[in-house]
Design a protein around this motif. Structure first.
Motif, PDB file in Angstrom:
ATOM      1  N   CYS A  80      -1.851   1.557   6.658  1.00 17.93           N
ATOM      2  CA  CYS A  80      -3.009   1.036   6.238  1.00 17.93           C
ATOM      3  C   CYS A  80      -3.136  -0.170   5.597  1.00 17.93           C
ATOM      4  O   CYS A  80      -2.446  -0.293   5.246  1.00 17.93           O
ATOM      5  CB  CYS A  80      -3.461   2.113   5.595  1.00 17.93           C
ATOM      6  SG  CYS A  80      -5.052   1.751   4.490  1.00 17.93           S
ATOM      7  N   ILE A  90     -11.280   2.755   2.597  1.00 20.05           N
ATOM      8  CA  ILE A  90     -11.720   1.545   3.624  1.00 20.05           C
ATOM      9  C   ILE A  90     -11.688   2.005   4.988  1.00 20.05           C
ATOM     10  O   ILE A  90     -10.538   2.762   5.622  1.00 20.05           O
ATOM     11  CB  ILE A  90     -10.388   0.231   3.738  1.00 20.05           C
ATOM     12  CG1 ILE A  90      -8.995   0.722   3.694  1.00 20.05           C
ATOM     13  CG2 ILE A  90     -10.361  -0.147   2.027  1.00 20.05           C
ATOM     14  CD1 ILE A  90      -8.092  -1.134   4.020  1.00 20.05           C
ATOM     15  N   GLY A 117      -5.233  -1.560   4.004  1.00 19.86           N
ATOM     16  CA  GLY A 117      -4.937  -1.432   2.689  1.00 19.86           C
ATOM     17  C   GLY A 117      -4.350  -1.554   1.750  1.00 19.86           C
ATOM     18  O   GLY A 117      -3.587  -2.962   1.106  1.00 19.86           O
TER      19      GLY A 117
HETATM   20  S1  FES Z   1      -6.998   2.256   1.224  1.00 17.14           S
HETATM   21 FE1  FES Z   1      -5.464   2.412   2.795  1.00 17.14          FE
HETATM   22  S2  FES Z   1      -3.378   2.343   1.754  1.00 17.14           S
HETATM   23 FE2  FES Z   1      -5.104   2.049   0.579  1.00 17.14          FE
END
Ligand code: FES
Length: 213
Positions: free
Chosen positions: A174, A160, A176
């Motif tokens: 991140c 991502i 994400g």
């Molecule tokens: S996409 Fe970055 S930690 Fe999972």
């Protein structure tokens, strides 16, 4: 390490440790980029896909450019021959690495790569991380010993795109799944083994330039 090497390490530890020590000592007077390029070429010569992919990624991480990899392949033509070079390029195409993609303007041409201005080099400060929009995402720039390191803003975990607000100081978390990266080194902090991808860059005139589109 492959399962076979792992087995040999356990079955013949002295011999295998001596072998790995030999490899390390044999290249100690070479800079990391040169070592990385030679390792890639040996994997092409052996035509070992897993090893080639591993060492290619390591070479890119060391800052070797796609153009330099292609040059090295062609330079090794006398020993590799066209068959092994084509094999290596097939591997590259399967890996679909951005560094080796031809920009739309390059389709049908042979002059790699296309460089784009990112920022005036003089505007970079050594005590901060810079974030720029480029190539359809954000990239992060830090200075190390006067050299600019440009990190691709794509998470190696699930690919991502990072957001500027993921960065605090020299640390990127991140949004994400919370993996943490040190933007000075590009390395994962707790998630060791992961690292940010370093983009090819150069200083041209007053500007820091990167490739890609
Ligand atoms: S996409 Fe970055 S930690 Fe999972």
């Amino acid at each position: 390490m492959s399962e076979a090497l792992d087995y040999l390490m356990q079955a013949r530890p002295e011999a295998m440790q001596a072998y790995f020590k030999f490899l390390k000592l044999a290249g100690q007077r070479l800079d990391p980029r040169t070592r990385a390029i030679i390792s890639v070429i040996t994997k092409v010569d052996n035509q070992t896909p897993a090893g080639f992919r591993q060492y290619l990624k390591r070479a890119l991480q060391e800052g070797v450019s796609a153009a330099e990899i292609l040059d090295a392949l062609l330079l090794a033509f006398p020993t590799l021959g066209l068959t092994k070079i084509v094999w290596a390029v097939d591997q590259l195409l399967e890996m679909d690495l951005p560094e080796f993609r031809l920009a739309a303007s390059q389709q049908g041409k042979t002059d790699l790569p296309v460089w784009r201005d990112l920022v005036r080099f003089a505007e970079l400060q050594s005590d901060r991380i810079h974030c720029f929009a480029a190539n359809g995402r954000h990239v992060f720039v830090t200075l190390r010993d006067g050299e600019a390191l440009v990190w691709d803003g794509v998470c190696p975990h699930r690919q991502i795109h990072f957001k500027p607000e993921d960065v605090t100081g020299e640390t990127l978390v991140c949004h994400g799944h919370g993996h943490v990266f040190d933007l000075r080194t590009g390395l994962g902090v707790a998630n060791t083994g992961e690292s940010l991808r370093r983009l090819e860059s150069r200083v041209c005139g007053e500007h820091l330039q990167i490739t890609g589109g």
